[in-house]
Write an enzyme that holds these catalytic residues in place. Structure first.
Site, PDB file in Angstrom:
ATOM      1  N   GLY A  70     -23.702   9.194  86.564  1.00 48.31           N
ATOM      2  CA  GLY A  70     -23.149  10.278  87.375  1.00 48.31           C
ATOM      3  C   GLY A  70     -24.011  11.519  87.299  1.00 48.31           C
ATOM      4  CB  THR A  71     -27.110  12.327  85.395  1.00 52.48           C
ATOM      5  OG1 THR A  71     -26.516  11.888  84.177  1.00 52.48           O
ATOM      6  CG2 THR A  71     -27.946  13.574  85.144  1.00 52.48           C
ATOM      7  CG  ASN A  97     -17.417  13.718  93.082  1.00 46.55           C
ATOM      8  OD1 ASN A  97     -16.472  13.160  92.553  1.00 46.55           O
ATOM      9  ND2 ASN A  97     -17.509  15.031  93.180  1.00 46.55           N
ATOM     10  CG  HIS A 130     -20.181  22.772  90.991  1.00 45.64           C
ATOM     11  ND1 HIS A 130     -20.557  22.612  92.313  1.00 45.64           N
ATOM     12  CD2 HIS A 130     -19.604  21.589  90.623  1.00 45.64           C
ATOM     13  CE1 HIS A 130     -20.234  21.392  92.719  1.00 45.64           C
ATOM     14  NE2 HIS A 130     -19.648  20.753  91.711  1.00 45.64           N
ATOM     15  CE  LYS A 134     -23.762  20.825  90.202  1.00 47.30           C
ATOM     16  NZ  LYS A 134     -24.014  19.602  89.425  1.00 47.30           N
ATOM     17  N   GLY A 140     -24.970  17.380  93.658  1.00 46.60           N
ATOM     18  CA  GLY A 140     -25.212  16.037  94.208  1.00 46.60           C
ATOM     19  C   GLY A 140     -24.199  15.704  95.284  1.00 46.60           C
ATOM     20  CB  THR A 141     -20.543  16.378  95.548  1.00 46.13           C
ATOM     21  OG1 THR A 141     -20.323  15.790  94.271  1.00 46.13           O
ATOM     22  CG2 THR A 141     -19.403  16.034  96.485  1.00 46.13           C
TER      23      THR A 141
HETATM   24  N1  LIG Z   1     -20.950  12.067  89.407  1.00 46.95           N
HETATM   25  C1  LIG Z   1     -19.883  12.775  89.035  1.00 46.95           C
HETATM   26  O1  LIG Z   1     -18.723  12.419  89.349  1.00 46.95           O
HETATM   27  C2  LIG Z   1     -20.090  13.975  88.200  1.00 46.95           C
HETATM   28  C3  LIG Z   1     -21.353  14.310  87.804  1.00 46.95           C
HETATM   29  N2  LIG Z   1     -21.573  15.332  86.935  1.00 46.95           N
HETATM   30  C4  LIG Z   1     -22.947  15.478  86.471  1.00 46.95           C
HETATM   31  O2  LIG Z   1     -23.024  14.931  85.154  1.00 46.95           O
HETATM   32  C5  LIG Z   1     -24.021  15.598  84.400  1.00 46.95           C
HETATM   33  C6  LIG Z   1     -23.430  16.084  83.077  1.00 46.95           C
HETATM   34  O3  LIG Z   1     -22.454  17.053  83.325  1.00 46.95           O
HETATM   35  P1  LIG Z   1     -21.683  17.800  82.136  1.00 46.95           P
HETATM   36  O4  LIG Z   1     -21.069  16.809  81.215  1.00 46.95           O
HETATM   37  O5  LIG Z   1     -20.840  18.816  82.795  1.00 46.95           O
HETATM   38  O6  LIG Z   1     -22.917  18.510  81.396  1.00 46.95           O
HETATM   39  P2  LIG Z   1     -23.001  19.041  79.884  1.00 46.95           P
HETATM   40  O7  LIG Z   1     -24.125  20.024  79.858  1.00 46.95           O
HETATM   41  O8  LIG Z   1     -21.653  19.459  79.403  1.00 46.95           O
HETATM   42  O9  LIG Z   1     -23.427  17.748  79.061  1.00 46.95           O
HETATM   43  C7  LIG Z   1     -24.716  17.169  79.135  1.00 46.95           C
HETATM   44  C8  LIG Z   1     -24.933  16.337  77.908  1.00 46.95           C
HETATM   45  O10 LIG Z   1     -26.182  15.661  78.033  1.00 46.95           O
HETATM   46  C9  LIG Z   1     -26.813  15.741  76.773  1.00 46.95           C
HETATM   47  N3  LIG Z   1     -28.237  15.490  76.828  1.00 46.95           N
HETATM   48  C10 LIG Z   1     -29.260  16.362  76.961  1.00 46.95           C
HETATM   49  N4  LIG Z   1     -30.420  15.687  76.896  1.00 46.95           N
HETATM   50  C11 LIG Z   1     -30.093  14.391  76.727  1.00 46.95           C
HETATM   51  C12 LIG Z   1     -30.848  13.202  76.550  1.00 46.95           C
HETATM   52  N5  LIG Z   1     -32.186  13.226  76.527  1.00 46.95           N
HETATM   53  N6  LIG Z   1     -30.188  12.010  76.426  1.00 46.95           N
HETATM   54  C13 LIG Z   1     -28.836  11.975  76.431  1.00 46.95           C
HETATM   55  N7  LIG Z   1     -28.091  13.072  76.540  1.00 46.95           N
HETATM   56  C14 LIG Z   1     -28.718  14.257  76.691  1.00 46.95           C
HETATM   57  C15 LIG Z   1     -26.481  17.110  76.265  1.00 46.95           C
HETATM   58  O11 LIG Z   1     -26.725  17.155  74.863  1.00 46.95           O
HETATM   59  P3  LIG Z   1     -27.057  18.522  74.078  1.00 46.95           P
HETATM   60  O12 LIG Z   1     -25.684  19.004  73.719  1.00 46.95           O
HETATM   61  O13 LIG Z   1     -27.881  18.097  72.925  1.00 46.95           O
HETATM   62  O14 LIG Z   1     -27.776  19.416  75.043  1.00 46.95           O
HETATM   63  C16 LIG Z   1     -24.995  17.155  76.625  1.00 46.95           C
HETATM   64  O15 LIG Z   1     -24.226  16.498  75.648  1.00 46.95           O
HETATM   65  C17 LIG Z   1     -24.567  16.692  85.318  1.00 46.95           C
HETATM   66  O16 LIG Z   1     -25.729  16.208  85.948  1.00 46.95           O
HETATM   67  C18 LIG Z   1     -23.459  16.878  86.362  1.00 46.95           C
HETATM   68  O17 LIG Z   1     -23.952  17.347  87.587  1.00 46.95           O
HETATM   69  C19 LIG Z   1     -20.556  16.084  86.461  1.00 46.95           C
HETATM   70  C20 LIG Z   1     -19.271  15.839  86.839  1.00 46.95           C
HETATM   71  C21 LIG Z   1     -18.925  14.755  87.742  1.00 46.95           C
HETATM   72  O1  LIG Z   2     -21.932  19.530  87.397  1.00 47.45           O
HETATM   73  C1  LIG Z   2     -20.743  19.321  87.703  1.00 47.45           C
HETATM   74  O2  LIG Z   2     -19.806  19.810  87.056  1.00 47.45           O
HETATM   75  C2  LIG Z   2     -20.462  18.437  88.826  1.00 47.45           C
HETATM   76  N1  LIG Z   2     -21.457  17.770  89.345  1.00 47.45           N
HETATM   77  C3  LIG Z   2     -21.383  16.813  90.389  1.00 47.45           C
HETATM   78  C4  LIG Z   2     -22.246  17.229  91.547  1.00 47.45           C
HETATM   79  O3  LIG Z   2     -23.344  17.766  91.325  1.00 47.45           O
HETATM   80  O4  LIG Z   2     -21.866  16.977  92.684  1.00 47.45           O
HETATM   81  C5  LIG Z   2     -19.980  16.401  90.748  1.00 47.45           C
HETATM   82  C6  LIG Z   2     -18.926  17.440  90.561  1.00 47.45           C
HETATM   83  O5  LIG Z   2     -18.878  18.262  91.686  1.00 47.45           O
HETATM   84  C7  LIG Z   2     -19.058  18.243  89.290  1.00 47.45           C
END
Ligand SMILES: NC(=O)C1=CN([C@@H]2O[C@H](COP(=O)(O)OP(=O)(O)OC[C@H]3O[C@@H](n4cnc5c(N)ncnc54)[C@H](OP(=O)(O)O)[C@@H]3O)[C@@H](O)[C@H]2O)C=CC1
Ligand SMILES: O=C(O)C1=N[C@H](C(=O)O)C[C@H](O)C1
Length: 233
Positions: A70-71, A97, A130, A134, A140-141
């Site tokens: 989902g990244t 998403n 957001h 972020k 991405g959405t």
């Molecule tokens: N597709 C979907 O439905 C959604 C997508 N997203 C996306 O998901 C991603 C993460 O969001 P979110 O949880 O809010 O972000 P956060 O910043 O809260 O979490 C990111 C995590 O990734 C870790 N990280 C950094 N580098 C690495 C690595 N090399 N390998 C593994 N982990 C690593 C960080 O660790 P550290 O603490 O050490 O920095 C942290 O724990 C974003 O790209 C966001 O846009 C978010 C919500 C919904």
């Molecule tokens: O980073 C977020 O939080 C989210 N990222 C995703 C995106 O980039 O579309 C999905 C959601 O909107 C939350």
């Protein structure tokens, strides 16, 4: 299932809660410097950072571990991941998403785009809001929404961040503390505005969709999307 959480930030923690409620075990939780053996897991869920996603996903595919990601913000390497998945006969899903509500919104957006295709008086924009942590913009959405419009309305060829220009859809990205994710599509004419909006109230929908996708993918081979998982559209 034994699940690896590649990225244990806001989303990793929300996914852990749902996965445990659904009877799964979390065997790996990674952050930026983690050392782990991906073969300990039945399936991996990557919600990390744009710079880490490609390596996280490749490592899973090279070890025959099904992986969902989902990244956002790494998609210039998506085609390379598809090729690797095919070469390794692996299993992979990316979704900008994972929430059911947004996937319904994607369908609604495409239907509306078709209806608006012949109405030249309306100006289109996409707004995404957001939280301030972020890393990527636009979301991405928002990019998926723009692609859904371009596919269905020949007036548009591309999208552009914060700028309106002929044939490009402007995406306005706003950052406000604590907002989980809001997306608004507006068509405005001198006479009226047609608007559709999805507002996430928390991260539960993203997390539930990700766990459902991981359960669905665990016994499959190939590259899939949330349309395959949810059977909508
Ligand atoms: N597709 C979907 O439905 C959604 C997508 N997203 C996306 O998901 C991603 C993460 O969001 P979110 O949880 O809010 O972000 P956060 O910043 O809260 O979490 C990111 C995590 O990734 C870790 N990280 C950094 N580098 C690495 C690595 N090399 N390998 C593994 N982990 C690593 C960080 O660790 P550290 O603490 O050490 O920095 C942290 O724990 C974003 O790209 C966001 O846009 C978010 C919500 C919904
Ligand atoms: O980073 C977020 O939080 C989210 N990222 C995703 C995106 O980039 O579309 C999905 C959601 O909107 C939350």
């Amino acid at each position: 299932m034994k699940i690896a959480l590649l990225g244990y930030g806001k989303m990793g923690k929300a996914i852990e809660t749902i996965a445990l409620q659904r009877g799964h075990t979390i065997v790996i939780k990674t952050s930026r410097d983690s050392d782990y053996n991906i073969n300990d897991a039945d399936v991996a869920i990557d919600f990390s950072v744009p710079s880490a996603a490609f390596n996280n996903i490749s490592n899973c595919l090279n070890n025959q571990v099904p992986v969902i990601s989902g990244t956002t913000g790494w998609l210039e390497q998506y085609d390379d991941i598809v090729s690797l998945c095919e070469k390794q006969k692996g299993a992979f899903i990316y979704a900008s998403n994972f929430s059911l509500g947004v996937n319904i919104f994607f369908e609604l957006n495409e239907t509306l785009a078709k209806m608006m295709a012949k109405l030249n008086d309306y100006k289109l924009d996409i707004e995404e809001i957001h939280h301030t942590q972020k890393l990527d913009a636009p979301s991405g959405t928002a990019i998926t929404l723009a692609e859904g419009i371009i596919k269905n309305n020949s007036a548009y060829q591309d999208w552009q961040l914060d700028t309106a220009s002929d044939k490009n859809i402007p995406i306005i990205a706003k950052r406000i503390p604590e907002v989980p994710g809001t997306h608004i599509i507006s068509y405005t004419s001198p006479i009226d505005t047609i608007k559709i909006e999805h507002e996430a109230h928390n991260r539960e929908g993203f997390a539930l969709g990700a766990v459902i996708a991981a359960e669905w993918l665990a016994d499959k081979t190939g590259v899939f999307t949330m349309k395959d998982v949810l059977n909508i559209g």
